[in-house]
Design an enzyme around this catalytic site. Structure first.
Site, PDB file in Angstrom:
ATOM      1  N   HIS A  31       0.843  -1.199   0.000  1.00  0.00           N
ATOM      2  CA  HIS A  31       0.000   0.000   0.000  1.00  0.00           C
ATOM      3  C   HIS A  31       0.883   1.255   0.000  1.00  0.00           C
ATOM      4  CE1 HIS A  31      -3.567  -2.297   1.860  1.00  0.00           C
ATOM      5  NE2 HIS A  31      -2.567  -3.140   1.921  1.00  0.00           N
ATOM      6  N   HIS A  71      -0.214  -2.227   7.430  1.00  0.00           N
ATOM      7  CA  HIS A  71      -0.190  -2.310   5.958  1.00  0.00           C
ATOM      8  C   HIS A  71       0.599  -1.141   5.365  1.00  0.00           C
ATOM      9  CE1 HIS A  71      -3.876  -0.007   6.964  1.00  0.00           C
ATOM     10  NE2 HIS A  71      -3.580   0.704   5.898  1.00  0.00           N
ATOM     11  N   LEU A 134      -5.320  -5.461  12.126  1.00  0.00           N
ATOM     12  CA  LEU A 134      -5.702  -4.113  12.568  1.00  0.00           C
ATOM     13  C   LEU A 134      -6.220  -4.122  14.005  1.00  0.00           C
ATOM     14  CD1 LEU A 134      -7.206  -2.977   9.179  1.00  0.00           C
ATOM     15  CD2 LEU A 134      -5.290  -1.878  10.364  1.00  0.00           C
ATOM     16  N   ILE A 205     -11.347   6.447   4.012  1.00  0.00           N
ATOM     17  CA  ILE A 205     -11.317   5.377   3.011  1.00  0.00           C
ATOM     18  C   ILE A 205     -10.752   4.100   3.614  1.00  0.00           C
ATOM     19  CG2 ILE A 205      -9.016   5.994   2.095  1.00  0.00           C
ATOM     20  CD1 ILE A 205     -10.128   5.258  -0.700  1.00  0.00           C
ATOM     21  N   HIS A 279      -5.777   1.912  -3.469  1.00  0.00           N
ATOM     22  CA  HIS A 279      -5.813   1.123  -2.261  1.00  0.00           C
ATOM     23  C   HIS A 279      -5.192  -0.241  -2.419  1.00  0.00           C
ATOM     24  CE1 HIS A 279      -6.713   0.286   1.736  1.00  0.00           C
ATOM     25  NE2 HIS A 279      -7.161   1.516   1.879  1.00  0.00           N
ATOM     26  N   GLU A 429     -11.320  -9.402  27.159  1.00  0.00           N
ATOM     27  CA  GLU A 429     -10.302 -10.449  27.027  1.00  0.00           C
ATOM     28  C   GLU A 429      -9.273 -10.126  25.942  1.00  0.00           C
ATOM     29  OE1 GLU A 429     -13.597 -11.004  26.967  1.00  0.00           O
ATOM     30  OE2 GLU A 429     -13.953 -12.057  28.854  1.00  0.00           O
ATOM     31  N   PHE A 454     -13.307 -18.728  26.955  1.00  0.00           N
ATOM     32  CA  PHE A 454     -13.184 -17.382  26.389  1.00  0.00           C
ATOM     33  C   PHE A 454     -11.788 -17.123  25.803  1.00  0.00           C
ATOM     34  CE2 PHE A 454     -16.462 -16.661  29.867  1.00  0.00           C
ATOM     35  CZ  PHE A 454     -17.519 -16.955  29.013  1.00  0.00           C
ATOM     36  N   HIS A 478     -11.469 -23.280  34.522  1.00  0.00           N
ATOM     37  CA  HIS A 478     -12.789 -23.772  34.105  1.00  0.00           C
ATOM     38  C   HIS A 478     -12.646 -24.448  32.748  1.00  0.00           C
ATOM     39  CE1 HIS A 478     -13.450 -21.037  37.348  1.00  0.00           C
ATOM     40  NE2 HIS A 478     -14.745 -21.297  37.404  1.00  0.00           N
ATOM     41  N   HIS A 490     -20.301 -22.441  28.493  1.00  0.00           N
ATOM     42  CA  HIS A 490     -19.129 -22.214  29.336  1.00  0.00           C
ATOM     43  C   HIS A 490     -18.204 -23.434  29.400  1.00  0.00           C
ATOM     44  CE1 HIS A 490     -21.147 -18.587  30.354  1.00  0.00           C
ATOM     45  NE2 HIS A 490     -20.353 -18.289  31.368  1.00  0.00           N
TER      46      HIS A 490
HETATM   47  C1  LIG Z   1      -8.002  -7.577  11.491  1.00  0.00           C
HETATM   48  C2  LIG Z   1      -7.765  -7.216  10.054  1.00  0.00           C
HETATM   49  N1  LIG Z   1      -8.766  -7.345   9.175  1.00  0.00           N
HETATM   50  C3  LIG Z   1      -8.563  -7.073   7.868  1.00  0.00           C
HETATM   51  C4  LIG Z   1      -7.352  -6.664   7.426  1.00  0.00           C
HETATM   52  C5  LIG Z   1      -7.115  -6.415   5.941  1.00  0.00           C
HETATM   53  N2  LIG Z   1      -6.925  -4.983   5.695  1.00  0.00           N
HETATM   54  C6  LIG Z   1      -5.715  -4.435   5.496  1.00  0.00           C
HETATM   55  S1  LIG Z   1      -5.786  -2.770   5.353  1.00  0.00           S
HETATM   56  C7  LIG Z   1      -7.473  -2.775   5.552  1.00  0.00           C
HETATM   57  C8  LIG Z   1      -8.291  -1.533   5.610  1.00  0.00           C
HETATM   58  C9  LIG Z   1      -7.585  -0.349   5.216  1.00  0.00           C
HETATM   59  O1  LIG Z   1      -8.323   0.789   5.588  1.00  0.00           O
HETATM   60  P1  LIG Z   1      -7.761   1.716   6.726  1.00  0.00           P
HETATM   61  O2  LIG Z   1      -7.568   0.957   7.959  1.00  0.00           O
HETATM   62  O3  LIG Z   1      -8.624   2.905   6.777  1.00  0.00           O
HETATM   63  O4  LIG Z   1      -6.331   2.105   6.219  1.00  0.00           O
HETATM   64  P2  LIG Z   1      -5.986   3.053   4.993  1.00  0.00           P
HETATM   65  O5  LIG Z   1      -6.271   2.278   3.778  1.00  0.00           O
HETATM   66  O6  LIG Z   1      -6.798   4.264   5.105  1.00  0.00           O
HETATM   67  O7  LIG Z   1      -4.538   3.257   5.154  1.00  0.00           O
HETATM   68  C10 LIG Z   1      -7.939  -4.067   5.694  1.00  0.00           C
HETATM   69  C11 LIG Z   1      -9.360  -4.411   5.828  1.00  0.00           C
HETATM   70  C12 LIG Z   1      -6.325  -6.541   8.373  1.00  0.00           C
HETATM   71  N3  LIG Z   1      -5.090  -6.158   8.042  1.00  0.00           N
HETATM   72  N4  LIG Z   1      -6.566  -6.803   9.689  1.00  0.00           N
HETATM   73 MG   LIG Z   2      -8.568   4.757   6.039  1.00  0.00          MG
END
Ligand SMILES: Cc1ncc(C[n+]2csc(CCOP(=O)(O)OP(=O)(O)O)c2C)c(N)n1
Ligand SMILES: [Mg+2]
Length: 682
Positions: A31, A71, A134, A205, A279, A429, A454, A478, A490
């Site tokens: 990216h 990313h 993320l 975005i 993107h 958690e 959990f 548990h 549980h």
């Molecule tokens: C938990 C998780 N779900 C999905 C992804 C795949 N993924 C990578 S970037 C992104 C979204 C990008 O949007 P944003 O967070 O707004 O970053 P930007 O493109 O604006 O830099 C996704 C869904 C990931 N890296 N982690």
């Molecule tokens: Mg974004």
């Protein structure tokens, strides 16, 4: 600033932008848009805000920087390069070479490179935590902020501030949509962690398109509600406003800070599919040329780093960081003579070692037919360790009265007392485990705890503990249908198989009180990987170790607990945890019936699997194929020990609500069932 100083700053920022563009283009994957847009923000944090000495990257009081939107990794790699961070070896020794060269940047996303697709802790010096999933980086940062304030409370002395570093996070829409980040933000707000600053890239975005598709909440209002102070910067390129916002963060003692920065993602030319390449796709050579021309950059040069940029970072971040670090070194020298014992503790932490005698108060339990639950005996062992390991701290996701994980005689970590060792994560958690990772990244020995069922709620962070080789201790109680009345929601059934499937995670399910104590010894001895201990709610007998084998066998993951009369067994019973005593009862009946049976206690598949083949063969002789596995979970994973033809006494569905004895009976996990299975195997 003079015009030429401004030009130098613009050049520095454009260096970061063009390196990111070129890196993504060379890899033909990644990216570039976010690094391009966020370059000024990263510039401001690194060049102007952070105290970080690039020549001593592991200086304990350095400000921490986390790129939670992993990313955008090319942004971090570009920063590491232009700021001149030195490479360190695994032992911490600093080498006289850069962490990342231009050639490393050229190898972005290539197999074996120092610049993998997402930042990886322990792989590239300057990367403070692994990000990519993320939300995780955001939640790690809360653990780091907790850890910093705990270290400050324990070790800072008047006039000797050893710990006052801040934790900076750059995060994205995706980070703030994720539940784990919200859990963590809620905790950080509650605990008033004023050393924490998240910088949110509000660019409207994500991958599928505009955030109007799925994200319309008022983030500022949400964070204010969570106890954060929120500032806005309307343009990511506005360094003056950024600088003012960071100044307000530094002056804010009330709690954590969120800076919402509007940015416009770097756009690329349409790709082959005809959609915008902005993107998650490289810009393409033509677009890169045009963009570079727009910056007034030499359009035909790739990976171009002007000398001026390197000098600028050396003059800003480099000089400021070196001065801060040198002054800290002096403070620490004085501290060593004033507080030799505390200083020695710190040196042990930084060396990743354990204090002398840390295990001397681990309990031993006498044989007892009524016995105890391993959550109780495990809790005693936890306290035995905590007494002699001052930087072990942890807690539970609101279940400490049940998980028995409180450190006796120690206070709570709260908004007003950051020195307590008992953490209260609330019912969060996932953030708990991610915070555990953040604390471990500071060298602390955190434990986190909840009901085993959990563990599914925190699994993504437990996986990252393993990827990062962090010694986080997971205390799961548990652990089976033995929870009885709480019913199937549980009652963990598949969680053992699921935990064992995580590479590098050591799972231990002790079979009596002494195995529980031994489990803690193993868990703390493990300095480079996480351990999950799986403990019961219900009582089970404490085995007589004069009659049966010594508990030290647990260290090897599996051991012969009871040998067949006459030595060589006709059938082997293999069991873990609360089913171990059932196997022992079955063994006694079989022996009375003249069947030569052996009992193997197998608390940890992973540790057993690591033993030499000769040892494994001595415990499970290949010639003895009549085998019965006993565990109140699913069979998955057991065939390795019992063979495809082995019998398994366990679960093949979810549990039931009722007193645990009746549930075990109904599910056929009984002594009689084991005896019958063993006889059928012969
Ligand atoms: C938990 C998780 N779900 C999905 C992804 C795949 N993924 C990578 S970037 C992104 C979204 C990008 O949007 P944003 O967070 O707004 O970053 P930007 O493109 O604006 O830099 C996704 C869904 C990931 N890296 N982690
Ligand atoms: Mg974004």
């Amino acid at each position: 600033m003079s015009t030429s100083a401004l030009d130098t700053v613009t050049t520095a920022i454009n260096t970061i932008r063009t390196l990111s563009m070129d890196g993504v283009q060379a890899a033909n994957s990644g990216h570039p848009g976010t690094p391009m847009a966020l370059a000024p923000v990263a510039y401001q944090i690194w060049a102007q805000e952070m105290d970080y000495d690039p020549a001593v990257p592991l200086w304990p009081n350095r400000d921490r920087y986390i790129l939670s939107c992993g990313h955008a990794s090319m942004l971090l790699y570009s920063m590491i390069h232009v700021s001149g961070i030195k490479k360190t070896k695994a032992c911490g020794k600093v080498l006289d070479e850069p962490s990342l060269t231009v050639d490393d940047l050229k190898n972005f996303r290539q197999f074996g490179s120092l610049t993998p697709g997402h930042p990886e802790f322990g792989h590239t010096t300057g990367v403070e935590t692994t990000t990519g999933p993320l939300g995780q980086g955001c939640a790690n940062s809360v653990g780091m902020a907790i850890g910093q304030s705990w270290l400050a409370a324990r070790y800072n002395k008047p006039g000797q501030q050893l710990f006052d570093f801040d934790v900076y996070v750059q995060c994205s829409d995706g980070d703030l949509m994720e539940g784990v980040a919200c859990e963590a933000a809620s905790l950080a707000g509650h605990l008033k962690l004023s050393n924490l600053c998240w910088v949110y890239d509000d660019n409207s975005i994500t991958i599928e398109g505009g955030t109007d598709l799925a994200f319309s909440e008022d983030v500022a209002t949400r964070f204010e509600g969570l106890g954060w102070t929120v500032y806005r910067v309307d343009d990511a390129n506005d360094l003056k406003s950024l600088s003012q916002a960071f100044a307000k963060f530094k002056a804010n003692d009330a709690g954590p800070t969120l800076i919402i920065v509007r940015s416009v993602i770097g756009y690329g030319a349409p790709n082959a599919a005809g959609t915008s390449g902005a993107h998650g796709a490289p810009l393409g050579e033509d677009e890169i040329k045009l963009t570079k021309e727009g910056y007034g950059w030499p359009a035909d040069k790739k990976f171009y780093v002007p000398e001026e940029t390197l000098t600028h970072f050396a003059d800003t971040m480099g000089e400021r960081g070196a001065a801060a670090r040198a002054s800290w070194d002096k403070t620490f020298e004085a501290y060593k003579s004033a507080h030799p014992e505390l200083a020695a503790e710190l040196e042990t932490i930084w060396a990743g070692q354990l204090p002398e005698g840390w295990d001397k108060d681990l309990p031993e339990f006498p044989a007892d037919a009524k016995g105890n639950a391993t959550r109780n005996t495990g809790g005693k062992a936890l306290n035995g360790v905590a007494k002699n390991l001052p930087w072990m701290l942890g807690g539970s996701a609101d279940l400490a009265p049940s998980t028995k994980t409180l450190i006796d005689g120690e206070g709570s970590f709260s908004a007003t007392t950051h020195g307590g060792r008992n953490l209260h994560f609330g019912i969060r958690e996932h953030a708990m485990a991610a915070a555990g990772n953040g604390m471990a990244l500071l060298g602390l020995r955190p434990y986190v705890s909840t009901f085993f069922v959990f563990s599914d709620y925190l699994r993504p962070s437990m996986r990252l503990s393993s990827i990062m080789k962090l010694p986080v201790t997971y205390v799961f109680t548990h652990d089976s249908i033995g929870v009885g009345e709480d019913g199937p929601t549980h009652q963990p059934v598949e969680q053992l198989a699921a935990a064992r499937s995580i590479p590098g995670l050591v799972v231990i399910r002790p079979g009596d009180a002494n195995e529980a104590s031994r489990t803690w010894r193993v868990a703390i001895s493990e300095q480079h990987r996480p351990v999950a201990m799986v403990l019961t709610r219900q009582n089970m007998p404490t085995l007589c170790r004069d009659k049966f084998a010594s508990v030290e066998g647990l260290d090897k993951g599996g051991y012969v607990l009871a040998e067949a009369q006459g030595g060589s067994p006709d059938v082997i019973l293999i069991a873990t945890g609360s089913e171990l005593y059932l196997a022992v009862e079955a063994y006694e009946q079989l022996t009375a019936d003249g069947v030569k049976a052996r009992v193997v206690s197998m608390p940890s598949f992973e540790l057993f699997d690591e033993q030499e083949q000769s040892y494994k063969d001595s415990v499970l002789p290949p010639a003895v194929t009549a085998r019965v596995g006993v565990e109140a979970g699913v069979r998955q994973g057991w065939d390795a020990w019992i063979g495809a033809g082995g019998a398994f006494v366990g679960m093949d569905g979810f549990g039931d609500s009722g007193p645990y004895q009746e549930v075990y009976q109904a599910r056929g996990i009984t002594t009689e069932a084991i005896v019958a299975a063993a006889k059928a195997q012969l």
